[in-house]
Design an enzyme around this catalytic site. Sequence first.
Site, PDB file in Angstrom:
ATOM      1  N   CYS A  42      36.666  34.325  44.404  1.00  0.00           N
ATOM      2  CA  CYS A  42      36.448  35.876  44.100  1.00  0.00           C
ATOM      3  C   CYS A  42      35.158  36.633  44.841  1.00  0.00           C
ATOM      4  O   CYS A  42      34.515  37.357  44.961  1.00  0.00           O
ATOM      5  CB  CYS A  42      36.596  37.275  42.503  1.00  0.00           C
ATOM      6  SG  CYS A  42      36.968  38.191  42.900  1.00  0.00           S
ATOM      7  N   GLY A  62      58.507  37.531  46.131  1.00  0.00           N
ATOM      8  CA  GLY A  62      56.903  37.008  46.700  1.00  0.00           C
ATOM      9  C   GLY A  62      57.159  36.518  48.165  1.00  0.00           C
ATOM     10  O   GLY A  62      58.132  36.891  48.575  1.00  0.00           O
ATOM     11  N   ASP A  66      37.166  44.859  34.616  1.00  0.00           N
ATOM     12  CA  ASP A  66      37.283  43.454  34.260  1.00  0.00           C
ATOM     13  C   ASP A  66      35.642  42.487  35.440  1.00  0.00           C
ATOM     14  O   ASP A  66      35.910  44.083  36.511  1.00  0.00           O
ATOM     15  CB  ASP A  66      38.611  42.740  34.843  1.00  0.00           C
ATOM     16  CG  ASP A  66      39.309  42.842  36.054  1.00  0.00           C
ATOM     17  OD1 ASP A  66      38.719  44.300  36.843  1.00  0.00           O
ATOM     18  OD2 ASP A  66      39.684  42.022  36.639  1.00  0.00           O
TER      19      ASP A  66
END
Length: 730
Positions: A409, A529, A615
């Site tokens: 991230c 997906g 989060d």
Amino acid sequence: MAPMTAPLPLTRDLVLIGGGHAHALVARAWGMAPVPGVRLTLINPGPTAPYSGMLPGLIAGHYTRAQLEIDLVPLAAHAGARLVIGRAEGIDRAARLIHVPGRPPIRYDLASIDIGITSDLPDLPGFAAHAVPAKPLGAFAEAWERFVARARAGEVAPLVAVIGAGVAGVELALAARHRLAQAGLAPQVTLIDAAPDVLRDVRPGARAALMDQIAGQGVNLRTGAPVARIAAEGVVLQGGDTIPAHLVIGAAGARPQGWLAATGLDLTDGFVTVDRFLRSVTDPAIFAVGDCAHLAHAPRPKAGVYAVRQAPVLLANLRAAATGGRPGPYHPQKDYLKLISMGGKRAAADRLDARIEGGWVWRWKDHIDRKFMRRFHHLPPMGQPPRIPRGAALGVADLVGGQPPCGGCAAKPGAAALAQALADLAPPARPDVLRGAGDDAAILAHGAGAQVFTTDHLRAVTEDPHVMARIAATHALGDIWAMGASPQAALATVILPRMAEPMQAATLREILAGAQEVLRAAGADLAGGHSSTGADLTIGFALTGLVAGRPLGLDGAQPGDALILTKPLGSGTILAAAMQGKATGPELLAALEMMQQGQGQAAARLADPAHAMTDVTGYGLAGHLLSMLRASGVGAALDLDALPLMAGALRLSALGIRSTLYPQNAALASGIEGADPADPRTALLFDPQTAGGLLAALPEAAAAGLLDALGAGAARIGTVTAGAPRISLG
């Protein structure tokens, strides 16, 4: 149009099974000159591999564990290899798959086995319950340290029995006696062997020196004494005598790892039979080296020196097999110098018939051992930024910076850039889109409740696609959990590096298996997906979740609320340090494990009392807390000392290690009173987190009873205050 440059596609899987001496040397050399198109994998039961030559010194107290252990995490990173922590338990040669419990099988085109031996005595009654084998070394070293601690505390008497009076047994008996005596204890060490004569493979001079040390140091030698069984009180001999012992060590002989028997490979006494090219005589795609191999063309005793000498030949032959070259033969030396420790800093040399011993021999051995370990403790620098070509545009050097870009991230635009982009985004036009961009997830109308909808993806932080999929799924689920929703369904988006089709299929199987494990545990289904190829492995998910009532959001925090964080901080710092070779193996593996830790139960416990929840991910604790405060119109007081931190995070932060997203995150310091980004603990407020914890604002009365239920990683870190949306540190 100018030609594009891209990494070469991967076409061959090379798997090293075991982190033995030869494989460690191969990995080190591979990192300096890898074979383009080969994906290297290293499988080992733990993150470190001990160097056997220094084990007696460790037992005697001359070395620490760190000094004799090869840290496989930075070594694998140096080699560009994925490290799989697990014990191989089988090889399917028809499908070319290696089985490791707890994960999908690992594909190979070429494999090499260097798993050492064991001195376990499974056929000896009571051994498994009341004794410890000297090999594998890691488990033995841990058992020894526990015994020493208990003996020093007076919990057990310092009684030790060593089964097997060969060189290894003698070294261990003398080392154990020395360590316990140095601790101020009165040790009783007994050395047991079924044969009437001991040290038969040692020349007369060295044998005389060792026998004198055994007698002079008071080690009790029992020869011609077959062992009947091991009992809780000690070693029971076949004649009926019992030798009292609170630690029984097995050092008798060398046994192969049992799972090799089911591979279908030709074995000699259980060891893989190899030819002069170090290939299995059964299967040329499989190599074996070190103690687990039997040299059909030139049998030799089990000794680490042969593994070290095999390494360059193995490296050359693996390269040849991967590139279509011709292999070269391994010619083992007929004899080798043995330097045998004698407890204290004294050793004997077994080379000539003459008696050669003394402190200078130990210093000689110590020099050789430390020189070998320096190869792994001082690896060449890793992660150098790309060289900027002449004529590059203005600003390129500034963006490249002094370190390679981080993954996870941390590989995202800064908060300021994102805010500027979102400022021009039109609000939702459909009435069933209740909330659009700006919170952790979009909110859609769904019956009497709501459906939350989010997407997230990560550039790989580990070369292991199975682990990376688990991290990416856990990370994406964070947005669903933060809204107080129950995960429902997921679509995966996978970008694979270019590779041969069989490798693509195997990699996708590992990714989908890892993702499904995490999603099913969270109550969601992987419903489909999309996949494509690109420069780096990237895994993402679009997720939906259901909420019976009103979803939680960033708004709603109230003055007086307690702030609870459910996971420790530090993943960005640890990942950046790993890229620079500065994080230890245990530190990185603990961080990767934490990133795979789901938050479903914590979210369920927090959802009802929480006023607001989010989060903690790429913008760090400070960034995500400030977003909550702005949405709620309140401030917060944080207790820096209460922040839960991952093992190694504070140490690495103090070294000045920062993620590449850190500067953009640290720009938020203007919203924090008393912030000193130079302080290592404060700096971790701006550390980008991958699959980080939940941050909840909830009533004080509810917080006290929740912490124990949330687990050891959770902490009360502060309080919501009235006033402007700022953070004050205390």
